[in-house]
Motif scaffolding. Structure first.
Motif, PDB file in Angstrom:
ATOM      1  N   THR A  21      93.463 -62.097 -26.056  1.00  0.00           N
ATOM      2  CA  THR A  21      94.314 -63.236 -26.277  1.00  0.00           C
ATOM      3  C   THR A  21      95.584 -62.597 -26.138  1.00  0.00           C
ATOM      4  OG1 THR A  21      94.485 -63.491 -28.440  1.00  0.00           O
ATOM      5  CG2 THR A  21      92.709 -64.639 -27.591  1.00  0.00           C
ATOM      6  N   SER A  41      95.879 -67.182 -29.501  1.00  0.00           N
ATOM      7  CA  SER A  41      95.086 -66.590 -30.806  1.00  0.00           C
ATOM      8  C   SER A  41      94.792 -67.803 -31.854  1.00  0.00           C
ATOM      9  CB  SER A  41      96.080 -65.767 -31.506  1.00  0.00           C
ATOM     10  OG  SER A  41      96.664 -64.881 -30.675  1.00  0.00           O
ATOM     11  N   ARG A  73      93.944 -59.263 -30.134  1.00  0.00           N
ATOM     12  CA  ARG A  73      95.168 -60.316 -30.063  1.00  0.00           C
ATOM     13  C   ARG A  73      96.357 -59.437 -29.627  1.00  0.00           C
ATOM     14  NH1 ARG A  73      94.391 -64.140 -35.345  1.00  0.00           N
ATOM     15  NH2 ARG A  73      92.120 -64.052 -35.488  1.00  0.00           N
TER      16      ARG A  73
END
Length: 441
Positions: free
Chosen positions: A7, A13, A31
């Motif tokens: 992400t 996220s 992330r």
């Protein structure tokens, strides 16, 4: 099997808890907050998809780079504006208010579609990677979700050694424009762009690089291309020109992903697109890169891949002919479906011998490929120099030049538009003024 995803940004996220609760098709492995972090993570091979925020500054070339690494991009788009990524080809768009289950389904769908693509659709011409050898490029079928233009692209290419690619490209474009066709001349030579200088465009501003930058940011149509192209007045018509890069070290600006969009838009802008290509077709795999790196010859390969026809220009001498034979073999390996029309330039007896055309045909039949020679362009250095000095085409500076007439025939300009050479009248006697005597010839 779960699909690993990465992400980018706070909005993307926020979907991580929901995606993990599904215990299904996707798994978030990292992330990222910054785009360079995302690119570095994708190049390690840990992910198959990237979910990005609506305001992520991702360009078309960046998407092409991620796709070459085997990663598809799924963008969360705002319903009103679509975000900064709106309009970029190769991105799967979903609403930013989508449920986690719908997002997981969109990721799975994008990965399945990517896996079903052929190698030439994944941006394999754009980057060189010593760990991955790209398959030979095969042009995609002429179809698109958008209505494609009907313009035809002709790439003017040839081996190293200055055989006269730019001279041929400029004058073919000029002949077609003077005959009434709508013509766009593109300088895509990443080693020695010179169309701007050949046409006397002193305020050269790298029009092709500008067009590629615009295409890299999203949707790019023929209206934007028309604003970037320079209009050049010629005898009997006008010619649009996309000038090349002003320095050779600016070659990374001609990104293949963006260049493909520019050429697609050119089909809607002009009936005929003449592209002056660089000579080199090397794929750069022999170079040692620590990471995925841009490919300098990607622009040339992209133009040849997109072209409907290729004119291969070679020098008519003892060095130019063998170079052409080897170059055509390399072209066949790089673009298997490219059927080049072979043209020998600077044909003269001093370099080949008596009856130079017959000599070249004989040598080509013995050592060359099965394809014959399409045209012979005679050497006329005086006319070529005059046109270059005037910053114009041969049809304006030397309309009766044998070189100009041969290029007009190569361009298949209608016969009425070409000036034919007047018949030679042979006189048996010559009479000098002021002298009554006649001298036999």
């Amino acid at each position: 099997m779960s699909i690993p995803v990465i992400t980018l940004g706070a909005v993307a996220s926020a979907y991580v808890p929901g995606l993990e609760q599904l215990r299904g098709p996707v798994t978030v492995v990292r992330r990222c907050e910054q785009l360079p972090e995302l690119v570095a993570a994708c190049q390690t091979g840990i992910a198959r998809a990237a979910i990005v925020d609506p305001d992520a500054e991702i360009s078309a070339s960046m998407v092409d780079r991620l796709r070459f690494a085997g990663v598809v991009v799924v963008a969360l788009a705002d319903s009103d504006s679509g975000g900064r990524t709106a309009g970029i080809v190769g991105i799967e768009y979903v609403e930013s208010s989508i449920e986690p289950a719908g997002l997981a389904e969109a990721v799975s769908r994008a990965v399945e579609r990517f896996d079903s693509m052929a190698a030439h659709e994944r941006g394999s011409l754009a980057y060189a990677d010593p760990m991955v050898l790209p398959e030979p490029a095969v042009p995609a079928p002429a179809q698109s979700s958008q209505d494609p233009g009907k313009g035809r692209i002709t790439a003017v290419w040839g081996p190293v050694g200055a055989p006269g690619r730019t001279t041929v490209a400029v004058n073919i474009a000029a002949e077609l424009a003077a005959a009434g066709a709508s013509v766009l001349l593109v300088d895509a030579d990443t080693y020695g762009a010179s169309i701007g200088a050949s046409l006397g465009l002193l305020d050269e501003s790298a029009g092709l690089a500008h067009a590629c930058r615009l295409a890299d940011q999203g949707e790019f149509g023929f209206e934007a291309l028309e604003r970037v192209a320079v209009s050049v007045a010629l005898k009997g018509g006008r010619l649009r020109v996309l000038t090349g890069i002003t320095r050779a070290d600016r070659w990374p600006e001609l990104r293949p992903a963006a260049l493909r969009q520019v050429l697609a838009a050119a089909r809607s802008l002009a009936e005929v697109i003449i592209v002056d290509c660089g000579f080199c077709l090397e794929a750069d795999e022999e170079l040692s890169f620590d990471t995925l790196a841009p490919r300098r010859n990607g622009a040339t390969l992209t133009c040849l891949e997109a072209a409907d026809s290729v004119i291969a220009v070679g020098g008519a001498d003892a060095i130019g002919v063998p170079r052409m034979v080897k170059a055509l073999s390399a072209l066949s390996d790089a673009i298997p479906t490219a059927a080049a029309r072979v043209v020998f330039n600077k044909v003269r007896a001093a370099a080949v011998g008596r009856s130079p055309e017959a000599q070249l045909r004989e040598a080509w039949e013995r050592f060359g490929p099965t394809a014959g020679i399409a045209a012979f362009l005679p050497a006329d250095f005086a006319a070529a120099d005059q046109a270059l000095l005037a910053g114009s085409a041969l049809l304006e500076t030397a309309p009766a030049s044998p070189l100009r007439l041969a290029i007009a025939e190569l361009a298949e300009v209608p016969g009425g538009e070409r000036r034919r050479r007047a018949p030679v009248v042979r006189l048996r006697n010559v009479k000098f003024s002021g002298n009554k005597a006649r001298l036999p010839r």
